[in-house]
Design an enzyme around this catalytic site. Structure first.
Site, PDB file in Angstrom:
ATOM      1  N   SER A   1       0.809  -1.214   0.000  1.00  6.96           N
ATOM      2  CA  SER A   1       0.000   0.000   0.000  1.00  6.96           C
ATOM      3  C   SER A   1       0.847   1.272   0.000  1.00  6.96           C
ATOM      4  O   SER A   1       0.321   2.361  -0.225  1.00  6.96           O
ATOM      5  CB  SER A   1      -0.944   0.020   1.214  1.00  6.96           C
TER       6      SER A   1
ATOM      7  N   TYR B   1      -3.065 -11.569   4.704  1.00  7.09           N
ATOM      8  CA  TYR B   1      -1.749 -11.890   5.256  1.00  7.09           C
ATOM      9  C   TYR B   1      -0.797 -12.124   4.079  1.00  7.09           C
ATOM     10  O   TYR B   1      -0.119 -13.132   3.985  1.00  7.09           O
ATOM     11  CB  TYR B   1      -1.805 -13.147   6.135  1.00  7.09           C
TER      12      TYR B   1
END
Length: 499
Positions: free
Chosen positions: A126, A439
């Site tokens: 991100s 994850y």
């Protein structure tokens, strides 16, 4: 009375991604700097003005402020090291229309971008790009409005808000409403939802409006920790594997495994962390029937409200005011870590557990979290939404290892994770060996630098995260984003072009 309704709809950002994938513009050839071109373009495409000193952060403008904003919500400190790529600049929208404008302008100018909600991506996708340079960061941390409507049992939440803020705003309106999401309160809503987040009452991820089912005024929590010596015959951990996914929907028990002690004198601890929708007297009756091996006592049980359970699960100190949920950091903290995941379909036999414990003891600060599935997670068809880990799954494993900044050999910890993951192969799901996309693990494979995605390679990690839903996602991506504009190291690829 459990959480019988599941989780919601895509954040508005995901809808924007689908819409603006179809928006094609010829790149500009203006001589102005890329940063200036971007800002001027955003201004032309939004009706809401924005002060540059609060929305634009660049190294050349103010390196200290740029670093402060970049680091503000980055959770895995590995990816803030000097060797890691940094965005050319950071744009922090203050209105939804500026997110739309950012996407339009990035596409017009041919700028690669990353979008950050809470910064919890395990591989930092991100806010770090390994495949595109230059790139920019669109930081959604100022888009954090939460509107709760008790009459309709719903809420609309902007993607920059955290789980803690959502919990707090619900509690402001009602003592008998709650939301079954994660324990880490600093997780951003945007990433949590688009990755298929879920909560402690096995209410599965599903594309429905934000539902906030009523909860009882009194809930009960407990933590019972057993050392390996206290469960030497592995009766407790074996029984948990058999029953955790089959417990009544009001009861959720997960297990945290750690290694403690000094070298030469280490052991494994297994902490059974339970949450029950009801009073402890009722819980004790349920546990006596379903899981007597744990030896739960009245003294282990703590009654509290739903909002207090979010503090308990989030690691806040006993007696903390609920206002701590509004802070942007979690007691679980930032750190240097590596993690990956697995899904278990059959109980791990004693021999497998013994080998697992031996490997845990070898690592400095290992952490395993076993989260049971079942209930609503199993009732929803795996093809209904991209999240496919449904019926037949007993529990999910999170493997994680942490190390201090002073450790000069982080590779040994990463290698420990790889060794543990390899060892567990016979005891977890197969064909494909499944993993949880929230994850994320780039060791499964990744897209290459500035090239068309190799569809065959992407099918390996795509099947892990999405099983057969991967193929459907590829077809949708090919239709709405044929140029593969929205991409990262493990983004859904487009179908290869036939020659």
């Amino acid at each position: 009375m459990g959480f019988s309704k599941p989780l919601p709809l895509f954040s508005f950002l995901s809808i924007l991604v689908l819409y603006f994938s179809l928006y094609t513009i010829t790149p500009s050839s203006s001589s102005a700097s890329l940063q200036d071109q971007f800002i001027n373009c955003v201004k032309r495409n939004t009706h809401v003005s924005f002060p540059l000193e609060k929305t634009l952060f660049a190294p050349a403008k103010n390196v200290s402020m740029f670093s402060q904003v970049l680091e503000s919500t980055a959770q895995n400190l590995r990816f803030l090291e000097k060797s890691m790529p940094k965005p050319g600049f950071i744009f922090r929208p203050i209105h939804e229309s500026q997110v739309q404008a950012s996407i339009i302008c990035s596409k017009k100018l041919g700028i690669h971008f990353r979008v950050r909600s809470g910064g919890h991506d395990f591989e930092a996708l991100s806010y770090v790009s390994r495949i595109e340079k230059p790139f920019i960061l669109i930081d959604l941390s100022k888009l954090r409005q939460v509107d709760v409507d008790i009459e309709t049992n719903s809420a609309w939440v902007q993607p920059g808000a955290t789980l803690g803020e959502l919990y707090y705003r619900i509690a402001e309106k009602s003592k008998i409403h709650g939301f079954p999401a994660g324990v880490c309160t600093s997780v951003g809503i945007g990433g949590y939802m688009t990755g298929g987040g879920y909560g402690s009452f096995r209410a599965g991820p599903r594309l429905k409006p934000w539902l906030i089912p009523p909860v009882p005024e009194t809930l009960t929590v407990f933590t019972v920790t057993k050392t390996l010596e206290q469960d030497a015959r592995l009766k407790i951990i074996s029984k948990w594997q058999q029953i955790a996914s089959k417990l009544i929907e009001e009861l959720h028990i997960r297990v945290e495994l750690r290694a403690i002690g000094n070298n030469g004198n280490k052991t494994v601890t297994m902490s059974y962390k339970g949450q029950f929708l009801g009073e402890k007297g009722t819980l004790m009756k349920v546990m006596k029937k379903a899981f007597p091996e744990l030896g739960l006592t009245q003294e282990d049980c703590i009654e509290m409200s739903w909002i207090e359970t979010t503090l308990f699960g989030g690691g806040f100190a006993t007696g903390s005011p609920i206002e701590v949920l509004l802070q942007l950091k979690s007691p679980l903290g930032k750190g240097y870590f590596k993690a990956t995941s697995d899904f278990v379909k059959e109980p791990i036999p004693a021999l497998g557990l013994i080998g697992l414990f031996k490997r845990l003891i070898k690592e400095d600060a290992p952490f395993l979290n076993w989260t049971p599935y079942g209930d609503m997670m199993a009732k929803i068809p795996e093809s209904e939404i991209p999240f496919p880990h449904r019926n037949g799954t007993l529990f999910k494993i999170l493997y994680q290892t942490n190390w201090p900044e002073s450790d000069k050999r982080p590779s040994r910890h990463i290698n420990w994770i790889k060794d543990m993951y390899s060892y567990m192969t016979p005891y977890v799901s197969s064909n494909p060996r499944q993993a949880y996309v929230n994850y994320r693990d780039l060791d499964f494979g990744q897209n290459k630098n500035n090239s068309k995605v190799n569809f065959i390679e992407a099918k390996i990690w795509g099947a892990k995260y999405f099983k057969d839903n991967f193929n459907r996602l590829v077809r949708i991506k090919t239709k709405v984003d044929p140029e593969n504009f929205f991409r990262h190291e493990q983004s859904i690829p487009t179908l290869p072009v036939r020659s």
